[in-house]
Design a protein around this motif. Structure first.
Motif, mmCIF file in Angstrom:
data_model
loop_
_atom_site.group_PDB
_atom_site.id
_atom_site.type_symbol
_atom_site.label_atom_id
_atom_site.label_comp_id
_atom_site.label_asym_id
_atom_site.label_seq_id
_atom_site.Cartn_x
_atom_site.Cartn_y
_atom_site.Cartn_z
ATOM 1 N N GLU A 12 0.788 -1.158 -0.143
ATOM 2 C CA GLU A 12 -0.115 0.097 0.063
ATOM 3 C C GLU A 12 0.777 1.253 0.108
ATOM 4 N N GLU A 13 2.026 1.386 0.782
ATOM 5 C CA GLU A 13 2.906 2.232 0.823
ATOM 6 C C GLU A 13 3.833 2.578 -0.296
ATOM 7 N N THR A 14 4.221 1.475 -1.116
ATOM 8 C CA THR A 14 5.229 1.573 -1.752
ATOM 9 C C THR A 14 4.873 1.141 -3.291
ATOM 10 N N GLY A 15 3.751 0.264 -3.260
ATOM 11 C CA GLY A 15 3.352 -0.091 -4.592
ATOM 12 C C GLY A 15 4.047 -1.367 -4.832
ATOM 13 N N ASN A 16 3.476 -1.858 -6.162
ATOM 14 C CA ASN A 16 4.310 -3.090 -6.801
ATOM 15 C C ASN A 16 4.692 -2.673 -8.165
ATOM 16 N N PRO A 17 5.885 -2.632 -8.452
ATOM 17 C CA PRO A 17 6.181 -2.300 -9.983
ATOM 18 C C PRO A 17 5.578 -3.293 -10.961
ATOM 19 N N ALA A 18 5.599 -4.631 -10.411
ATOM 20 C CA ALA A 18 5.272 -5.404 -11.424
ATOM 21 C C ALA A 18 3.764 -5.645 -11.868
ATOM 22 N N ILE A 19 3.040 -5.290 -10.696
ATOM 23 C CA ILE A 19 1.508 -5.134 -10.819
ATOM 24 C C ILE A 19 1.075 -3.670 -11.481
ATOM 25 N N GLU A 20 1.938 -2.738 -11.314
ATOM 26 C CA GLU A 20 1.734 -1.500 -11.888
ATOM 27 C C GLU A 20 1.830 -1.675 -13.361
ATOM 28 N N ARG A 21 3.244 -2.258 -13.937
ATOM 29 C CA ARG A 21 3.192 -2.537 -15.329
ATOM 30 C C ARG A 21 2.251 -3.439 -16.000
ATOM 31 N N LEU A 22 1.819 -4.355 -15.218
ATOM 32 C CA LEU A 22 0.754 -5.357 -15.772
ATOM 33 C C LEU A 22 -0.498 -4.429 -15.791
ATOM 34 N N SER A 23 -0.880 -3.610 -15.042
ATOM 35 C CA SER A 23 -2.071 -2.804 -15.121
ATOM 36 C C SER A 23 -1.948 -1.831 -16.531
ATOM 37 N N GLN A 24 -0.804 -1.287 -16.355
ATOM 38 C CA GLN A 24 -0.413 -0.456 -17.832
ATOM 39 C C GLN A 24 -0.755 -1.170 -18.962
ATOM 40 N N LEU A 25 -0.046 -2.423 -19.056
ATOM 41 C CA LEU A 25 -0.430 -3.399 -20.122
ATOM 42 C C LEU A 25 -1.699 -3.445 -20.590
ATOM 43 N N ASN A 26 -2.658 -4.033 -19.535
ATOM 44 C CA ASN A 26 -4.005 -4.309 -19.535
ATOM 45 C C ASN A 26 -4.811 -3.188 -20.159
ATOM 46 N N LEU A 27 -4.501 -1.811 -19.759
ATOM 47 C CA LEU A 27 -5.185 -0.787 -20.135
ATOM 48 C C LEU A 27 -4.805 -0.539 -21.595
ATOM 49 N N ALA A 28 -3.580 -0.710 -22.102
ATOM 50 C CA ALA A 28 -3.012 -0.506 -23.456
ATOM 51 C C ALA A 28 -3.411 -1.450 -24.247
ATOM 52 N N VAL A 29 -3.680 -2.609 -24.060
ATOM 53 C CA VAL A 29 -4.120 -3.790 -25.037
ATOM 54 C C VAL A 29 -5.696 -3.532 -25.319
ATOM 55 N N ALA A 30 -6.060 -3.363 -24.083
ATOM 56 C CA ALA A 30 -7.770 -3.017 -24.149
ATOM 57 C C ALA A 30 -8.103 -1.966 -25.108
ATOM 58 N N ALA A 31 -7.315 -0.810 -24.827
ATOM 59 C CA ALA A 31 -7.366 0.361 -25.665
ATOM 60 C C ALA A 31 -7.252 0.005 -27.379
ATOM 61 N N LYS A 32 -6.105 -0.797 -27.617
ATOM 62 C CA LYS A 32 -5.868 -0.801 -28.683
ATOM 63 C C LYS A 32 -6.909 -2.060 -29.555
ATOM 64 N N ALA A 33 -7.253 -3.112 -28.835
ATOM 65 C CA ALA A 33 -8.170 -3.941 -29.205
ATOM 66 C C ALA A 33 -9.485 -3.134 -29.428
#
Length: 85
Positions: A12-33
């Motif tokens: 909660e305090e520091t975040g998780n870079p792997a989860i953040e990257r996966l979230s960004q990829l999710n949004l990018a792929v959904a937008a492109k589709a």
């Protein structure tokens, strides 16, 4: 969250870079589709057939009610001939 749940507190305090990257990829792929479908380059049915998934799953992906795994992100990007950013 439990009071002594140190992992949850740390995330909660520091975040998780792997989860953040996966979230960004999710949004990018959904937008492109969604853009490919909107531009009539393919239909939801076409994408479902290409990925061998139920068309209802494509609807959930495009409305943000389902997250992608890295495997699905890679498959969608290949089918749409795009690389997620």
């Amino acid at each position: 969250m439990e009071e002594n749940d140190f992992v949850a507190i740390w995330l909660e305090e520091t975040g998780n870079p792997a989860i953040e990257r996966l979230s960004q990829l999710n949004l990018a792929v959904a937008a492109k589709a969604a853009a490919a479908i909107a531009n009539n380059e393919l239909t939801e049915q076409d994408l479902a057939i290409a990925l061998d998934v139920n068309p209802d799953e494509i609807k959930r992906w495009l409305t943000g009610r389902h997250t992608f795994s890295m495997t699905i992100i890679t498959e969608i990007a290949a089918k749409l001939e795009v690389l997620p950013e």
